[in-house]
Design a protein around this motif. Structure first.
Motif, PDB file in Angstrom:
ATOM      1  N   ALA A  85       0.872  -1.161   0.000  1.00 12.40           N
ATOM      2  CA  ALA A  85       0.000   0.000   0.000  1.00 12.40           C
ATOM      3  C   ALA A  85       0.921   1.226   0.000  1.00 12.40           C
ATOM      4  CB  ALA A  85      -0.918  -0.041   1.210  1.00 12.40           C
ATOM      5  N   ASP A  86       0.435   2.376   0.435  1.00  6.96           N
ATOM      6  CA  ASP A  86       1.319   3.548   0.455  1.00  6.96           C
ATOM      7  C   ASP A  86       2.473   3.347   1.435  1.00  6.96           C
ATOM      8  OD1 ASP A  86       1.827   6.498  -0.252  1.00  6.96           O
ATOM      9  OD2 ASP A  86       1.788   6.510   1.944  1.00  6.96           O
ATOM     10  N   CYS A  87       2.175   2.760   2.592  1.00  2.00           N
ATOM     11  CA  CYS A  87       3.214   2.329   3.546  1.00  2.00           C
ATOM     12  C   CYS A  87       4.185   3.438   3.936  1.00  2.00           C
ATOM     13  CB  CYS A  87       3.972   1.124   2.980  1.00  2.00           C
ATOM     14  SG  CYS A  87       2.943  -0.318   2.707  1.00  2.00           S
ATOM     15  N   GLY A  88       3.655   4.637   4.120  1.00  3.54           N
ATOM     16  CA  GLY A  88       4.477   5.727   4.612  1.00  3.54           C
ATOM     17  C   GLY A  88       5.311   6.435   3.570  1.00  3.54           C
ATOM     18  N   THR A  89       5.059   6.180   2.286  1.00  8.81           N
ATOM     19  CA  THR A  89       5.864   6.817   1.236  1.00  8.81           C
ATOM     20  C   THR A  89       5.310   8.168   0.803  1.00  8.81           C
ATOM     21  OG1 THR A  89       4.699   5.819  -0.669  1.00  8.81           O
ATOM     22  CG2 THR A  89       6.437   4.510   0.379  1.00  8.81           C
ATOM     23  N   GLY A  90       4.196   8.579   1.379  1.00  9.48           N
ATOM     24  CA  GLY A  90       3.644   9.886   1.055  1.00  9.48           C
ATOM     25  C   GLY A  90       3.231  10.043  -0.399  1.00  9.48           C
ATOM     26  N   GLY A  91       2.736   8.968  -0.992  1.00  9.78           N
ATOM     27  CA  GLY A  91       2.298   9.016  -2.386  1.00  9.78           C
ATOM     28  C   GLY A  91       3.381   8.733  -3.400  1.00  9.78           C
ATOM     29  N   SER A 103       0.193  -1.863 -11.393  1.00 14.83           N
ATOM     30  CA  SER A 103      -0.805  -1.614 -10.358  1.00 14.83           C
ATOM     31  C   SER A 103      -0.271  -2.009  -8.994  1.00 14.83           C
ATOM     32  CB  SER A 103      -2.082  -2.403 -10.665  1.00 14.83           C
ATOM     33  OG  SER A 103      -2.644  -1.995 -11.894  1.00 14.83           O
ATOM     34  N   MET A 104      -0.925  -1.513  -7.943  1.00 10.52           N
ATOM     35  CA  MET A 104      -0.501  -1.792  -6.581  1.00 10.52           C
ATOM     36  C   MET A 104      -1.717  -1.924  -5.683  1.00 10.52           C
ATOM     37  SD  MET A 104       0.841   2.009  -5.399  1.00 10.52           S
ATOM     38  CE  MET A 104       0.803   1.695  -3.622  1.00 10.52           C
ATOM     39  N   LEU A 105      -1.509  -2.419  -4.473  1.00  9.35           N
ATOM     40  CA  LEU A 105      -2.574  -2.496  -3.490  1.00  9.35           C
ATOM     41  C   LEU A 105      -3.072  -1.105  -3.126  1.00  9.35           C
ATOM     42  CD1 LEU A 105      -1.136  -5.167  -1.020  1.00  9.35           C
ATOM     43  CD2 LEU A 105      -3.176  -5.427  -2.441  1.00  9.35           C
ATOM     44  N   GLN A 106      -4.343  -1.014  -2.847  1.00  6.65           N
ATOM     45  CA  GLN A 106      -4.933   0.247  -2.439  1.00  6.65           C
ATOM     46  C   GLN A 106      -4.963   0.357  -0.917  1.00  6.65           C
ATOM     47  OE1 GLN A 106      -5.783   2.704  -4.792  1.00  6.65           O
ATOM     48  NE2 GLN A 106      -4.614   1.180  -5.955  1.00  6.65           N
ATOM     49  N   ASN A 117     -10.208  -1.625   3.603  1.00  8.25           N
ATOM     50  CA  ASN A 117      -9.963  -0.181   3.622  1.00  8.25           C
ATOM     51  C   ASN A 117     -11.179   0.619   4.062  1.00  8.25           C
ATOM     52  OD1 ASN A 117      -7.187  -0.059   2.789  1.00  8.25           O
ATOM     53  ND2 ASN A 117      -7.840  -0.635   0.736  1.00  8.25           N
ATOM     54  N   THR A 118     -12.361   0.229   3.607  1.00  7.35           N
ATOM     55  CA  THR A 118     -13.566   0.971   3.970  1.00  7.35           C
ATOM     56  C   THR A 118     -13.856   0.858   5.454  1.00  7.35           C
ATOM     57  OG1 THR A 118     -14.502   0.634   1.757  1.00  7.35           O
ATOM     58  CG2 THR A 118     -16.026   1.242   3.508  1.00  7.35           C
ATOM     59  N   ALA A 119     -13.783  -0.360   5.978  1.00  7.45           N
ATOM     60  CA  ALA A 119     -14.060  -0.578   7.398  1.00  7.45           C
ATOM     61  C   ALA A 119     -13.020   0.117   8.275  1.00  7.45           C
ATOM     62  CB  ALA A 119     -14.093  -2.070   7.708  1.00  7.45           C
ATOM     63  N   PHE A 120     -11.759   0.056   7.858  1.00  2.80           N
ATOM     64  CA  PHE A 120     -10.701   0.662   8.660  1.00  2.80           C
ATOM     65  C   PHE A 120     -10.878   2.180   8.720  1.00  2.80           C
ATOM     66  CE2 PHE A 120      -6.533   2.488   9.444  1.00  2.80           C
ATOM     67  CZ  PHE A 120      -6.045   1.697  10.471  1.00  2.80           C
ATOM     68  N   GLY A 200      -8.439  -9.978   4.328  1.00  2.86           N
ATOM     69  CA  GLY A 200      -9.031  -8.712   3.928  1.00  2.86           C
ATOM     70  C   GLY A 200      -8.901  -8.402   2.449  1.00  2.86           C
ATOM     71  N   ASP A 201      -8.564  -7.155   2.171  1.00  3.90           N
ATOM     72  CA  ASP A 201      -8.452  -6.695   0.783  1.00  3.90           C
ATOM     73  C   ASP A 201      -7.249  -7.279   0.059  1.00  3.90           C
ATOM     74  OD1 ASP A 201     -10.731  -5.237   1.130  1.00  3.90           O
ATOM     75  OD2 ASP A 201      -9.753  -3.277   1.284  1.00  3.90           O
ATOM     76  N   LEU A 202      -6.295  -7.843   0.800  1.00  2.00           N
ATOM     77  CA  LEU A 202      -5.177  -8.526   0.148  1.00  2.00           C
ATOM     78  C   LEU A 202      -5.697  -9.714  -0.647  1.00  2.00           C
ATOM     79  CD1 LEU A 202      -2.139  -9.094  -0.302  1.00  2.00           C
ATOM     80  CD2 LEU A 202      -2.195 -10.427   1.815  1.00  2.00           C
ATOM     81  N   GLU A 203      -6.566 -10.505  -0.029  1.00  6.37           N
ATOM     82  CA  GLU A 203      -7.128 -11.661  -0.735  1.00  6.37           C
ATOM     83  C   GLU A 203      -7.973 -11.218  -1.921  1.00  6.37           C
ATOM     84  OE1 GLU A 203      -9.690 -15.750   0.086  1.00  6.37           O
ATOM     85  OE2 GLU A 203      -9.386 -14.294   1.700  1.00  6.37           O
ATOM     86  N   THR A 204      -8.744 -10.159  -1.745  1.00  4.92           N
ATOM     87  CA  THR A 204      -9.571  -9.649  -2.840  1.00  4.92           C
ATOM     88  C   THR A 204      -8.711  -9.225  -4.030  1.00  4.92           C
ATOM     89  OG1 THR A 204     -11.246  -8.869  -1.272  1.00  4.92           O
ATOM     90  CG2 THR A 204     -11.302  -7.929  -3.486  1.00  4.92           C
ATOM     91  N   ALA A 205      -7.628  -8.517  -3.747  1.00 11.00           N
ATOM     92  CA  ALA A 205      -6.750  -8.050  -4.826  1.00 11.00           C
ATOM     93  C   ALA A 205      -6.124  -9.208  -5.568  1.00 11.00           C
ATOM     94  CB  ALA A 205      -5.667  -7.128  -4.252  1.00 11.00           C
ATOM     95  N   LEU A 206      -5.659 -10.224  -4.847  1.00 14.01           N
ATOM     96  CA  LEU A 206      -5.045 -11.374  -5.505  1.00 14.01           C
ATOM     97  C   LEU A 206      -6.077 -12.174  -6.290  1.00 14.01           C
ATOM     98  CD1 LEU A 206      -2.573 -12.686  -2.780  1.00 14.01           C
ATOM     99  CD2 LEU A 206      -2.087 -11.249  -4.755  1.00 14.01           C
TER     100      LEU A 206
END
Length: 209
Positions: A85-91, A103-106, A117-120, A200-206
């Motif tokens: 995900a963004d993981c602290g890279t500030g975009g 593409s990357m994880l959202q 992501n929505t629930a969090f 979570g969304d990791l499984e959905t993305a894969l």
């Protein structure tokens, strides 16, 4: 006479064994989860290349590390997907992936996409400190020692004084990990909460790949 393999190489730019295969370039902290999902779902078309999990302590280095890995390996695959995900890279990681055409994880980080992501985002928990299965296993290597809490326990209040609870986001039902997570909360003098998030969304993305 041109053989069928030669024609495939001409049409796709890939050798036959690379057609339809997807390279996952991911954080080492996700390795066990990704391999478990691959095995459970027989996703044999997915290959995993992990970068060191310790990069999360230096997020400014993640975009270049991802770019180096994509550049080195993308020619052998039909598609590359980045398991960060963004993981602290500030975009900056998103910008790097867009420039590379991958593409990357959202989401802002793994705590968000594991819970969804929505629930969090709806929880808006600004005083919670999160651990995943990986971080429970590696608590000393990624929390205690880097922050110097093993040598200077008085730093606990400086780092964690504004937190109220430790939330263990469990990917698996493992009683031993749960007990270790409770010990981590006690060490940090925080309330404890366990949430079974699964993947979570990791499984959905894969799955969408």
């Amino acid at each position: 006479m041109t053989g069928i393999d030669d024609q495939i190489l001409t049409d796709t730019g890939l050798p036959p064994e690379g057609r339809g295969r997807i390279l996952l370039i991911g954080c080492g902290a996700l390795a066990r989860e990704v391999l478990d999902l691959k095995s459970a779902n027989s996703w044999d078309h997915l290959d995993l290349h992990c970068l060191p999990a310790i990069l999360h302590n230096h997020p400014q280095k993640i975009p270049q590390a991802v770019e180096d890995a994509v550049t080195a390996r993308r020619a052998d695959y039909a598609e590359v997907f980045v398991l960060y995900a963004d993981c602290g890279t500030g975009g900056l990681l998103q910008a790097t992936c867009e420039r590379l055409g991958v593409s990357m994880l959202q989401g802002p980080h793994c705590y968000s996409f594991f819970e969804g992501n929505t629930a969090f985002a709806a929880r808006d928990e600004i005083t919670a400190f999160y651990l995943t299965d990986f971080l429970v296993r590696q608590f000393d290597a990624f929390v205690t020692k880097p922050l110097g809490l093993d040598r200077h326990p008085q730093l606990r209040d400086m780092y964690f004084g504004n937190y109220t609870k430790l939330v263990y986001q469990a990917q698996t039902d493992d009683p031993e990990l749960t007990e270790k997570a409770k010990a981590c909360a006690a060490f940090l003098k925080l309330d404890f909460e366990r949430r079974f998030t699964g993947y979570g969304d990791l499984e959905t993305a894969l799955r969408n790949l």
